[in-house]
Design a protein around this motif. Structure first.
Motif, PDB file in Angstrom:
ATOM      1  N   GLU A 116       0.783  -1.212   0.043  1.00 39.82           N
ATOM      2  CA  GLU A 116       0.009  -0.134   0.090  1.00 39.82           C
ATOM      3  C   GLU A 116       1.016   1.315  -0.022  1.00 39.82           C
ATOM      4  O   GLU A 116       0.148   2.406   0.021  1.00 39.82           O
ATOM      5  CB  GLU A 116      -1.099   0.022   1.163  1.00 39.82           C
ATOM      6  CG  GLU A 116      -1.869  -1.142   1.246  1.00 39.82           C
ATOM      7  CD  GLU A 116      -2.861  -1.410   0.026  1.00 39.82           C
ATOM      8  OE1 GLU A 116      -3.043  -0.419  -0.990  1.00 39.82           O
ATOM      9  OE2 GLU A 116      -3.130  -2.389  -0.313  1.00 39.82           O
ATOM     10  N   ASN A 117       2.086   1.026   0.129  1.00 37.23           N
ATOM     11  CA  ASN A 117       3.056   2.343  -0.259  1.00 37.23           C
ATOM     12  C   ASN A 117       3.085   2.942  -1.498  1.00 37.23           C
ATOM     13  O   ASN A 117       2.740   2.129  -2.527  1.00 37.23           O
ATOM     14  CB  ASN A 117       4.311   2.078   0.237  1.00 37.23           C
ATOM     15  CG  ASN A 117       4.526   1.772   1.636  1.00 37.23           C
ATOM     16  OD1 ASN A 117       3.868   2.593   2.546  1.00 37.23           O
ATOM     17  ND2 ASN A 117       5.410   0.939   2.426  1.00 37.23           N
ATOM     18  N   ILE A 118       3.537   4.257  -1.763  1.00 35.17           N
ATOM     19  CA  ILE A 118       3.319   4.423  -3.174  1.00 35.17           C
ATOM     20  C   ILE A 118       4.752   5.353  -3.415  1.00 35.17           C
ATOM     21  O   ILE A 118       5.548   5.698  -2.495  1.00 35.17           O
ATOM     22  CB  ILE A 118       2.347   5.483  -3.500  1.00 35.17           C
ATOM     23  CG1 ILE A 118       2.458   6.710  -2.778  1.00 35.17           C
ATOM     24  CG2 ILE A 118       1.167   4.907  -3.471  1.00 35.17           C
ATOM     25  CD1 ILE A 118       1.474   7.718  -3.383  1.00 35.17           C
ATOM     26  N   GLU A 119       5.277   5.271  -4.691  1.00 37.65           N
ATOM     27  CA  GLU A 119       6.663   6.217  -4.818  1.00 37.65           C
ATOM     28  C   GLU A 119       6.102   6.911  -6.166  1.00 37.65           C
ATOM     29  O   GLU A 119       5.401   6.522  -6.992  1.00 37.65           O
ATOM     30  CB  GLU A 119       7.817   5.141  -5.328  1.00 37.65           C
ATOM     31  CG  GLU A 119       8.232   4.450  -4.223  1.00 37.65           C
ATOM     32  CD  GLU A 119       9.413   5.504  -3.302  1.00 37.65           C
ATOM     33  OE1 GLU A 119       9.623   6.526  -3.868  1.00 37.65           O
ATOM     34  OE2 GLU A 119       9.935   4.825  -2.317  1.00 37.65           O
ATOM     35  N   LYS A 120       6.655   8.246  -6.399  1.00 33.70           N
ATOM     36  CA  LYS A 120       6.112   9.137  -7.373  1.00 33.70           C
ATOM     37  C   LYS A 120       7.653   9.271  -8.129  1.00 33.70           C
ATOM     38  O   LYS A 120       8.646   9.549  -7.695  1.00 33.70           O
ATOM     39  CB  LYS A 120       5.773  10.474  -6.914  1.00 33.70           C
ATOM     40  CG  LYS A 120       4.402  10.305  -6.375  1.00 33.70           C
ATOM     41  CD  LYS A 120       3.844  11.835  -6.066  1.00 33.70           C
ATOM     42  CE  LYS A 120       2.611  11.596  -5.316  1.00 33.70           C
ATOM     43  NZ  LYS A 120       1.969  12.994  -4.948  1.00 33.70           N
ATOM     44  N   PHE A 121       7.411   9.060  -9.598  1.00 30.83           N
ATOM     45  CA  PHE A 121       8.544   9.078 -10.477  1.00 30.83           C
ATOM     46  C   PHE A 121       8.231  10.099 -11.772  1.00 30.83           C
ATOM     47  O   PHE A 121       7.081  10.119 -12.227  1.00 30.83           O
ATOM     48  CB  PHE A 121       9.190   7.854 -11.091  1.00 30.83           C
ATOM     49  CG  PHE A 121       9.473   6.795 -10.038  1.00 30.83           C
ATOM     50  CD1 PHE A 121      11.022   7.132  -9.319  1.00 30.83           C
ATOM     51  CD2 PHE A 121       8.602   5.846  -9.226  1.00 30.83           C
ATOM     52  CE1 PHE A 121      11.120   6.133  -8.357  1.00 30.83           C
ATOM     53  CE2 PHE A 121       9.131   4.963  -8.405  1.00 30.83           C
ATOM     54  CZ  PHE A 121      10.233   5.260  -7.930  1.00 30.83           C
ATOM     55  N   ASP A 122       9.281  10.883 -12.271  1.00 30.17           N
ATOM     56  CA  ASP A 122       8.993  11.294 -13.433  1.00 30.17           C
ATOM     57  C   ASP A 122       9.156  10.727 -14.603  1.00 30.17           C
ATOM     58  O   ASP A 122       8.317  10.686 -15.903  1.00 30.17           O
ATOM     59  CB  ASP A 122      10.113  12.479 -13.830  1.00 30.17           C
ATOM     60  CG  ASP A 122       9.946  13.382 -12.214  1.00 30.17           C
ATOM     61  OD1 ASP A 122       9.021  14.319 -12.186  1.00 30.17           O
ATOM     62  OD2 ASP A 122      10.891  13.346 -11.541  1.00 30.17           O
ATOM     63  N   LYS A 123       9.816   9.474 -14.399  1.00 33.84           N
ATOM     64  CA  LYS A 123      10.161   8.412 -15.799  1.00 33.84           C
ATOM     65  C   LYS A 123       9.940   7.200 -15.197  1.00 33.84           C
ATOM     66  O   LYS A 123      10.458   6.740 -14.123  1.00 33.84           O
ATOM     67  CB  LYS A 123      11.149   8.802 -16.575  1.00 33.84           C
ATOM     68  CG  LYS A 123      11.414  10.263 -17.055  1.00 33.84           C
ATOM     69  CD  LYS A 123      10.679  10.457 -18.433  1.00 33.84           C
ATOM     70  CE  LYS A 123      10.700  11.874 -18.843  1.00 33.84           C
ATOM     71  NZ  LYS A 123      12.131  12.011 -19.301  1.00 33.84           N
ATOM     72  N   ILE A 124       9.508   6.171 -16.109  1.00 31.77           N
ATOM     73  CA  ILE A 124       9.514   4.791 -15.448  1.00 31.77           C
ATOM     74  C   ILE A 124      10.099   3.694 -16.826  1.00 31.77           C
ATOM     75  O   ILE A 124       9.836   4.196 -17.999  1.00 31.77           O
ATOM     76  CB  ILE A 124       8.054   4.413 -15.403  1.00 31.77           C
ATOM     77  CG1 ILE A 124       7.562   4.672 -14.150  1.00 31.77           C
ATOM     78  CG2 ILE A 124       7.870   2.817 -15.464  1.00 31.77           C
ATOM     79  CD1 ILE A 124       8.304   4.223 -12.822  1.00 31.77           C
TER      80      ILE A 124
END
Length: 405
Positions: free
Chosen positions: A148-156
């Protein structure tokens, strides 16, 4: 800028390392408790790192979408991966077929070397983290984990592998992510995989290994491919190097009638083989036919050859007619096998099929559908023969993704 790389196999590691070498904030996400779990078992635990043949020759060994890999192979070659590994202390050697292995014969040493590469380029590694979903919201990619954690990225960069050897983590998650982003997934098929046969007699000769034979395949009665080398009979059918390579070609035709034939004496023409059989017949003229081919064929195969040629095994050799002898010759040169199926994809070395190459920029590995989304390795619809070619696909596509993300 933050970049997330999903999948800690060879493609993901190379992508993450080279992205990190550009000063980018990179996080490598792996569901297992260690990196390179599938890499660990490659080459029977020795890791066939790549192939030392000229890079131009690689394209002859890529069965699916070889042209897509031109930029990748020439941007990051087999020599480049060897130099990279050597620069971090790994010593390599070249064996038969130009296969490249670590001198230590330990795949774990290759993984340790790649981990040094990641560390040197400040890549953050998250282990035991299973990605549940990826969303593209605005200019960000939101990676949601099962915890249930999240990470935010500009590119994947998605480098999650295929569906072969699911115990190593290759469970096909990446295909679901790609489909959600609008990508087409070409039909997934097992590749470099053993084959099942209809014949019951394979159980009687399981374990029998054949060397220097030719395996021929036909599709709808048209010959499509042949392989020369070693193979082995199993309780379900056939396996071994030439069988695995053959599967890579004929898996595209699994909806048609596939037939297989073994030429047990490919070095001899039918005429020369007939003369050889005739010499043996003259030498053992008073023996029963079932005991008269010992110097020509493996013992286990003799009753089978005689049976397929419709000859009574107790018949004396001096009573064998010319027509019967020619039947034996024909069977030795064309031992028929009835193809039933490929073994399950979980037993395949690689997965054939995947994200359509038409939807990926071959010079950057970026999605043509979703800007900022990149792919690397086996998830893409490209695959090759055994010998280090599939791992080179992983390095080369991973490199392009890492350098262009």
């Amino acid at each position: 800028m933050r970049v997330g790389v999903i999948g800690g196999g060879p493609a993901g590691i190379i992508a993450a390392g080279f992205a990190g070498s550009r000063g980018i904030d990179v996080t490598l996400i792996e569901k297992n408790n260690r990196l390179g779990k599938k890499l660990f078992i490659t080459g029977k635990g020795r890791c066939n790192i790549t192939n030392a043949s000229p890079i131009d020759d690689f394209f002859d060994n890529i069965i699916t979408n070889s042209q897509f890999l031109y930029s990748g192979f020439y941007s990051f070659t087999n020599e480049d991966i060897i130099k990279l590994l050597e620069s971090y202390g790994l010593k390599v050697k070249i064996e038969r077929g130009n296969r490249v292995f670590p001198v230590s014969d330990k795949s774990s040493d290759v993984i340790k070397t790649l981990e040094k590469f990641l560390l040197a380029n400040n890549v953050k590694v998250l282990l035991n983290k299973t990605v549940k979903d990826i969303e593209n919201i605005g200019d960000k990619f939101i990676v949601k984990f099962k915890d249930e954690n999240i990470e935010k990225f500009d590119k994947i960069i998605i480098a999650t592998g295929g569906k072969s050897y699911p115990a190593t983590g290759s469970t096909g998650d990446g295909y679901d992510f790609a489909k959600k982003f609008g990508h087409k997934i070409k039909t997934l098929r097992p590749s470099l995989v053993p084959m099942e046969l209809e014949e019951d007699w394979v159980k009687d000769i399981q374990g029998l290994s054949l060397k220097n034979v030719k395996l021929i395949s036909t599709v709808a009665n048209n010959e499509v491919h042949e392989e020369f080398g070693e193979m082995i009979f199993t309780h379900y059918g056939i396996s071994g190097p030439i069988v695995l390579s053959m599967s890579n070609v004929i898996n595209k035709h699994s909806d048609k009638e596939i037939r297989l034939f073994i030429d047990l004496k490919p070095a001899l023409s039918k005429e020369k083989l007939d003369k050889r059989v005739l010499r043996d017949f003259q030498k053992f003229s008073n023996r029963q036919i079932k005991n008269g081919l010992d110097e020509l064929l493996p013992q286990k195969l003799i009753p089978l050859i005689i049976d397929i040629a419709s000859i009574n095994g107790t018949k004396a050799i001096h009573q064998i007619t010319k027509e019967e002898r020619l039947k034996i010759v024909e069977t030795i040169k064309n031992l028929p096998l009835t193809f039933k199926d490929f073994r399950p994809i979980k037993e395949a070395i690689v997965t054939s099929g995947g994200v359509s190459t038409n939807e990926i920029d071959p010079s950057t590995m970026e999605s043509k559908i979703v800007p900022g989304l990149f792919f690397g390795g086996e998830i893409i619809d490209v695959d090759g023969l055994t010998g280090g070619y599939n791992l080179q696909i992983a390095y080369s596509t991973g490199y392009l993704a890492g350098m262009n993300v």
